[in-house]
Scaffold this motif. Structure first.
Motif, PDB file in Angstrom:
ATOM      1  N   GLU A  23     -30.807  28.394  10.599  1.00 25.88           N
ATOM      2  CA  GLU A  23     -31.704  27.710   9.670  1.00 25.88           C
ATOM      3  C   GLU A  23     -33.163  27.984  10.023  1.00 25.88           C
ATOM      4  OE1 GLU A  23     -30.987  26.068   6.869  1.00 25.88           O
ATOM      5  OE2 GLU A  23     -28.876  26.548   7.185  1.00 25.88           O
ATOM      6  N   TYR A  24     -33.473  28.048  11.309  1.00 24.88           N
ATOM      7  CA  TYR A  24     -34.836  28.336  11.748  1.00 24.88           C
ATOM      8  C   TYR A  24     -35.278  29.684  11.201  1.00 24.88           C
ATOM      9  CZ  TYR A  24     -38.854  28.840  14.849  1.00 24.88           C
ATOM     10  OH  TYR A  24     -40.116  28.998  15.344  1.00 24.88           O
ATOM     11  N   GLU A  25     -34.424  30.677  11.373  1.00 26.50           N
ATOM     12  CA  GLU A  25     -34.768  32.028  10.929  1.00 26.50           C
ATOM     13  C   GLU A  25     -34.868  32.116   9.407  1.00 26.50           C
ATOM     14  OE1 GLU A  25     -35.670  34.606  12.771  1.00 26.50           O
ATOM     15  OE2 GLU A  25     -35.418  33.460  14.602  1.00 26.50           O
ATOM     16  N   ASN A  28     -37.923  28.756   8.224  1.00 28.33           N
ATOM     17  CA  ASN A  28     -39.194  28.423   8.870  1.00 28.33           C
ATOM     18  C   ASN A  28     -40.168  29.572   8.881  1.00 28.33           C
ATOM     19  OD1 ASN A  28     -38.529  25.760   9.591  1.00 28.33           O
ATOM     20  ND2 ASN A  28     -37.284  26.532  11.260  1.00 28.33           N
ATOM     21  N   ASN A  29     -41.423  29.193   8.854  1.00 26.41           N
ATOM     22  CA  ASN A  29     -42.489  30.143   9.126  1.00 26.41           C
ATOM     23  C   ASN A  29     -43.379  29.498  10.172  1.00 26.41           C
ATOM     24  OD1 ASN A  29     -44.429  28.433   7.847  1.00 26.41           O
ATOM     25  ND2 ASN A  29     -43.817  29.240   5.865  1.00 26.41           N
ATOM     26  N   ALA A  30     -44.458  30.100  10.501  1.00 32.03           N
ATOM     27  CA  ALA A  30     -45.301  29.606  11.584  1.00 32.03           C
ATOM     28  C   ALA A  30     -45.879  28.216  11.310  1.00 32.03           C
ATOM     29  CB  ALA A  30     -46.433  30.598  11.849  1.00 32.03           C
ATOM     30  N   ASN A  31     -46.010  27.836  10.049  1.00 27.26           N
ATOM     31  CA  ASN A  31     -46.660  26.565   9.724  1.00 27.26           C
ATOM     32  C   ASN A  31     -45.694  25.462   9.308  1.00 27.26           C
ATOM     33  OD1 ASN A  31     -49.189  27.776  10.097  1.00 27.26           O
ATOM     34  ND2 ASN A  31     -49.097  28.629   8.040  1.00 27.26           N
ATOM     35  N   ILE A  64     -34.093  20.283  24.437  1.00 28.06           N
ATOM     36  CA  ILE A  64     -33.705  21.508  23.746  1.00 28.06           C
ATOM     37  C   ILE A  64     -34.022  21.380  22.259  1.00 28.06           C
ATOM     38  CG2 ILE A  64     -31.736  22.967  23.114  1.00 28.06           C
ATOM     39  CD1 ILE A  64     -30.522  22.140  25.863  1.00 28.06           C
ATOM     40  N   LEU A  65     -33.819  20.181  21.716  1.00 28.40           N
ATOM     41  CA  LEU A  65     -34.119  19.884  20.327  1.00 28.40           C
ATOM     42  C   LEU A  65     -35.242  18.867  20.247  1.00 28.40           C
ATOM     43  CD1 LEU A  65     -30.552  19.366  18.782  1.00 28.40           C
ATOM     44  CD2 LEU A  65     -31.885  21.470  18.891  1.00 28.40           C
ATOM     45  N   SER A  66     -35.959  18.874  19.144  1.00 23.33           N
ATOM     46  CA  SER A  66     -36.890  17.781  18.848  1.00 23.33           C
ATOM     47  C   SER A  66     -36.225  16.946  17.766  1.00 23.33           C
ATOM     48  CB  SER A  66     -38.238  18.321  18.377  1.00 23.33           C
ATOM     49  OG  SER A  66     -38.093  19.034  17.172  1.00 23.33           O
ATOM     50  N   PHE A  75     -33.328  16.934  13.131  1.00 22.25           N
ATOM     51  CA  PHE A  75     -33.384  17.672  14.393  1.00 22.25           C
ATOM     52  C   PHE A  75     -33.840  19.100  14.129  1.00 22.25           C
ATOM     53  CE2 PHE A  75     -30.330  14.318  15.071  1.00 22.25           C
ATOM     54  CZ  PHE A  75     -30.590  13.894  16.359  1.00 22.25           C
ATOM     55  N   ALA A  76     -34.545  19.654  15.108  1.00 26.14           N
ATOM     56  CA  ALA A  76     -34.996  21.052  15.038  1.00 26.14           C
ATOM     57  C   ALA A  76     -35.041  21.607  16.448  1.00 26.14           C
ATOM     58  CB  ALA A  76     -36.382  21.147  14.399  1.00 26.14           C
ATOM     59  N   LEU A  77     -34.940  22.917  16.554  1.00 23.92           N
ATOM     60  CA  LEU A  77     -35.083  23.563  17.852  1.00 23.92           C
ATOM     61  C   LEU A  77     -36.513  23.378  18.344  1.00 23.92           C
ATOM     62  CD1 LEU A  77     -33.233  26.923  17.175  1.00 23.92           C
ATOM     63  CD2 LEU A  77     -32.403  25.009  18.528  1.00 23.92           C
ATOM     64  N   LYS A  78     -36.671  23.169  19.651  1.00 28.51           N
ATOM     65  CA  LYS A  78     -38.008  23.020  20.214  1.00 28.51           C
ATOM     66  C   LYS A  78     -38.712  24.378  20.339  1.00 28.51           C
ATOM     67  CE  LYS A  78     -39.053  18.874  22.221  1.00 28.51           C
ATOM     68  NZ  LYS A  78     -39.815  18.246  23.258  1.00 28.51           N
ATOM     69  N   ARG A  79     -37.926  25.422  20.565  1.00 25.20           N
ATOM     70  CA  ARG A  79     -38.514  26.759  20.712  1.00 25.20           C
ATOM     71  C   ARG A  79     -37.887  27.710  19.702  1.00 25.20           C
ATOM     72  NH1 ARG A  79     -37.724  28.423  26.862  1.00 25.20           N
ATOM     73  NH2 ARG A  79     -35.911  29.215  25.791  1.00 25.20           N
ATOM     74  N   LYS A  80     -38.588  28.776  19.438  1.00 22.49           N
ATOM     75  CA  LYS A  80     -38.074  29.804  18.544  1.00 22.49           C
ATOM     76  C   LYS A  80     -36.828  30.439  19.189  1.00 22.49           C
ATOM     77  CE  LYS A  80     -39.349  34.067  16.312  1.00 22.49           C
ATOM     78  NZ  LYS A  80     -40.373  35.060  16.072  1.00 22.49           N
TER      79      LYS A  80
END
Length: 82
Positions: A23-25, A28-31, A64-66, A75-80
């Motif tokens: 889902e991140y890939e 998501n974008n940088a903003n 690991i998650l925020s 929930f979302a990954l904390k890092r890329k």
């Protein structure tokens, strides 16, 4: 720090992390940081929502998650993912 996990819980945690990484890939974008609810993540991995929420809370406690509560929470990954 993560507690020792049973092999079944570990497999589910990997499914959850893979789903969040995908889902991140895709979204998501940088903003923008897309957050997913435990129900949405559980539906993709066919695991019980309450079990997914418990695993995701453990991953958030392990940094690991925020997580965020509320209508725009989830929930979302904390890092890329790499």
């Amino acid at each position: 720090m993560l507690k020792l996990l049973s092999s079944e819980t570990f497999v589910y945690a990997m499914i959850i992390l893979a789903r969040l990484g995908k889902e991140y890939e895709e979204r998501n974008n940088a903003n923008h940081k897309e957050r997913l609810s435990a129900g949405v993540v559980a539906g993709g991995g066919k695991l019980p929502k309450a079990y997914a929420a418990k695993i995701m809370a453990s991953l958030a406690a392990a940094d690991i998650l925020s997580s965020r509560k509320g209508p725009r929470g989830g929930f979302a990954l904390k890092r890329k993912p790499e």
